[in-house]
Design an enzyme around this catalytic site. Sequence first.
Site, PDB file in Angstrom:
ATOM      1  N   ASP A 114       0.828  -1.197   0.000  1.00  0.00           N
ATOM      2  CA  ASP A 114       0.000   0.000   0.000  1.00  0.00           C
ATOM      3  C   ASP A 114       0.866   1.252   0.000  1.00  0.00           C
ATOM      4  OD1 ASP A 114      -2.359   1.575   0.295  1.00  0.00           O
ATOM      5  OD2 ASP A 114      -2.017   1.665   2.457  1.00  0.00           O
TER       6      ASP A 114
ATOM      7  N   CYS B   2      -8.755  12.353  -2.851  1.00  0.00           N
ATOM      8  CA  CYS B   2      -7.325  12.436  -3.115  1.00  0.00           C
ATOM      9  C   CYS B   2      -7.060  13.726  -3.887  1.00  0.00           C
ATOM     10  CB  CYS B   2      -6.865  11.229  -3.926  1.00  0.00           C
ATOM     11  SG  CYS B   2      -5.107  11.273  -4.369  1.00  0.00           S
TER      12      CYS B   2
ATOM     13  N   ASP C 142      -8.820   1.400  -8.953  1.00  0.00           N
ATOM     14  CA  ASP C 142      -8.887   2.092  -7.670  1.00  0.00           C
ATOM     15  C   ASP C 142      -8.930   3.599  -7.875  1.00  0.00           C
ATOM     16  OD1 ASP C 142      -8.720   2.772  -4.974  1.00  0.00           O
ATOM     17  OD2 ASP C 142      -6.527   2.693  -4.974  1.00  0.00           O
ATOM     18  N   GLY C 143     -10.060   4.211  -7.491  1.00  0.00           N
ATOM     19  CA  GLY C 143     -10.121   5.665  -7.473  1.00  0.00           C
ATOM     20  C   GLY C 143     -11.239   6.272  -8.293  1.00  0.00           C
ATOM     21  N   GLY C 144     -12.056   7.095  -7.647  1.00  0.00           N
ATOM     22  CA  GLY C 144     -13.022   7.919  -8.353  1.00  0.00           C
ATOM     23  C   GLY C 144     -14.333   7.277  -8.724  1.00  0.00           C
TER      24      GLY C 144
ATOM     25  N   TYR D 206     -15.111   5.822  -1.062  1.00  0.00           N
ATOM     26  CA  TYR D 206     -16.209   6.764  -0.816  1.00  0.00           C
ATOM     27  C   TYR D 206     -17.535   6.041  -0.590  1.00  0.00           C
ATOM     28  CZ  TYR D 206     -19.465  10.625  -1.838  1.00  0.00           C
ATOM     29  OH  TYR D 206     -20.476  11.547  -1.785  1.00  0.00           O
TER      30      TYR D 206
ATOM     31  N   ARG E 105     -11.921  10.217   5.047  1.00  0.00           N
ATOM     32  CA  ARG E 105     -10.704  10.982   4.808  1.00  0.00           C
ATOM     33  C   ARG E 105      -9.722  10.204   3.954  1.00  0.00           C
ATOM     34  NH1 ARG E 105      -8.248  10.909  10.960  1.00  0.00           N
ATOM     35  NH2 ARG E 105      -7.281   8.844  10.933  1.00  0.00           N
TER      36      ARG E 105
ATOM     37  N   MET F 126      -6.028   8.943   2.796  1.00  0.00           N
ATOM     38  CA  MET F 126      -4.883   8.518   3.592  1.00  0.00           C
ATOM     39  C   MET F 126      -3.716   9.489   3.457  1.00  0.00           C
ATOM     40  SD  MET F 126      -6.337   6.204   5.085  1.00  0.00           S
ATOM     41  CE  MET F 126      -4.995   5.697   6.143  1.00  0.00           C
TER      42      MET F 126
ATOM     43  N   ARG G  59       3.521   5.892   3.203  1.00  0.00           N
ATOM     44  CA  ARG G  59       2.741   5.693   1.978  1.00  0.00           C
ATOM     45  C   ARG G  59       2.967   6.850   1.010  1.00  0.00           C
ATOM     46  NH1 ARG G  59      -2.044   6.133  -0.940  1.00  0.00           N
ATOM     47  NH2 ARG G  59      -2.777   4.105  -1.661  1.00  0.00           N
TER      48      ARG G  59
ATOM     49  N   GLU H 273      -1.916  15.214   0.689  1.00  0.00           N
ATOM     50  CA  GLU H 273      -2.404  14.773  -0.614  1.00  0.00           C
ATOM     51  C   GLU H 273      -3.814  14.194  -0.519  1.00  0.00           C
ATOM     52  OE1 GLU H 273       0.385  12.620  -3.109  1.00  0.00           O
ATOM     53  OE2 GLU H 273       2.052  13.338  -1.892  1.00  0.00           O
TER      54      GLU H 273
END
Length: 472
Positions: free
Chosen positions: A249, A308, A343-345, A367, A391, A393, A407, A418
Amino acid sequence: MEGANFFNKFANAEFALDFDSVLLKPGKAVIEPKDVDTTTNFSTSIKLSIPFVSSPMDSVTESRMAIAMARRGGIGVIHRNCTREEELDMVNAVKRAESFIIRDVITINSNANITDVLSIMKRHNISGLPVVENGKLIGIVTNRDVRDEDPSKKVNEVMTKEVITANESITEDEAVSIMKKNKIEKLPVVDKDNNFKGLITYKDVKVKGKYKNALRDDEGRLLVAAAISPFDIERAKMLSKVADQLLIDVAHFHNTNVINATKKIIDEIGKPVIIGNLGTKEGVLDSISILDDGVAGLRMGLGSGSICITSDVTRAGSPTLYAVSQAADALKELGAKIPIIADGGMKNAGDAALAIAFGADAAMFGYVFAACDESPTPLLELNGKYYKKHRGMGSKAARERGAISDRYADSGGKKIAEGIEILVPYKGRLDDIIDELTGELRAAMGYAGKRTIEEMKSAEILRINQRPRKVE
């Protein structure tokens, strides 16, 4: 000359699509949505019933979330923003949650006092402890035995000494029958010499029967993954003995120090790991060239999560769809079969369907799952509406906790935040969210005319004018 160089750089820049730039192109329906097969791969050794993964974030996945995910056929990745021992406790809690005979049982000795009993029960969220000495069962102590007693009393003064037990050959139906007949909820398992071998609980047996698509290991325990740092080999060694899959990670895996540290972990534990996050074909190829068959999966996407802000503060990133397609191209070039995790969005299963169409095997949500009962944060009420805190990371608050600082390469001098903290509208039980996501995915696959996740990877897309995204 400088102008020409700039023009070439601009003209040769790759085009990176995001979720608002594309739609699935409808295809001929060959199957009804209810008959779609959603099974897929999380890693080279773990198959999922549904392609959904809960993110290793401290506002998303702890043991309660991981248990709920595994029961529905997805999987949770326990976050690492805690001590090694705390993460190990969370993984163990998942493994104890739903096996027929629990082998890794927390026990107590007869000389302990009631204060010790209450502390252990509270810490591990359990309601009873077998009393074991020299490996043999001598009693059992439950909440009912201690709730009104003097905390200084010893266990041997309050425990039940005449314990109903079973042997290891007992079946689930027989265990339920014994517990019903004797009106007990815990049934210790012993051998012919009364050596303690495990514990059966009524709750576990009944829950196990409810979730038919749950992910379980050979001993009937729920599957769980755990996030680790590439620079914490002791954590990796501890968790590899219990967790079903480890996941490296870091925010940017395509880093020489990270890749080399991961190689040492793989060599030490003797098991492949999921690596990420990655965003480019070159990153995938470079990583696999060094780690080879030590790669169990690829986590793809950089800076595109809802909380992010990496791509905002650094102007560097790799949108999820682009990153996934980069991984798919790299694996095609190598002729390799390694699962890709988007991963993401992603805000719904339609986004997950798009990610699959670009080559993903599974979709990781933060989310969406942060809004569930099972996420670790408390429920908040504001003006008659309910929310849960979520939140990134890379946020200041998450990094102040300390365990996650590497990380984002703090040791390399990068001290910027970030990620951000937000309130997400409360959505209720994970079961209901999974039902909604699965329904959305089945419908999307039906529109695309695809029967399986593998077929879905060949779905066609349409480029559209970017439209503003509605966030509820």
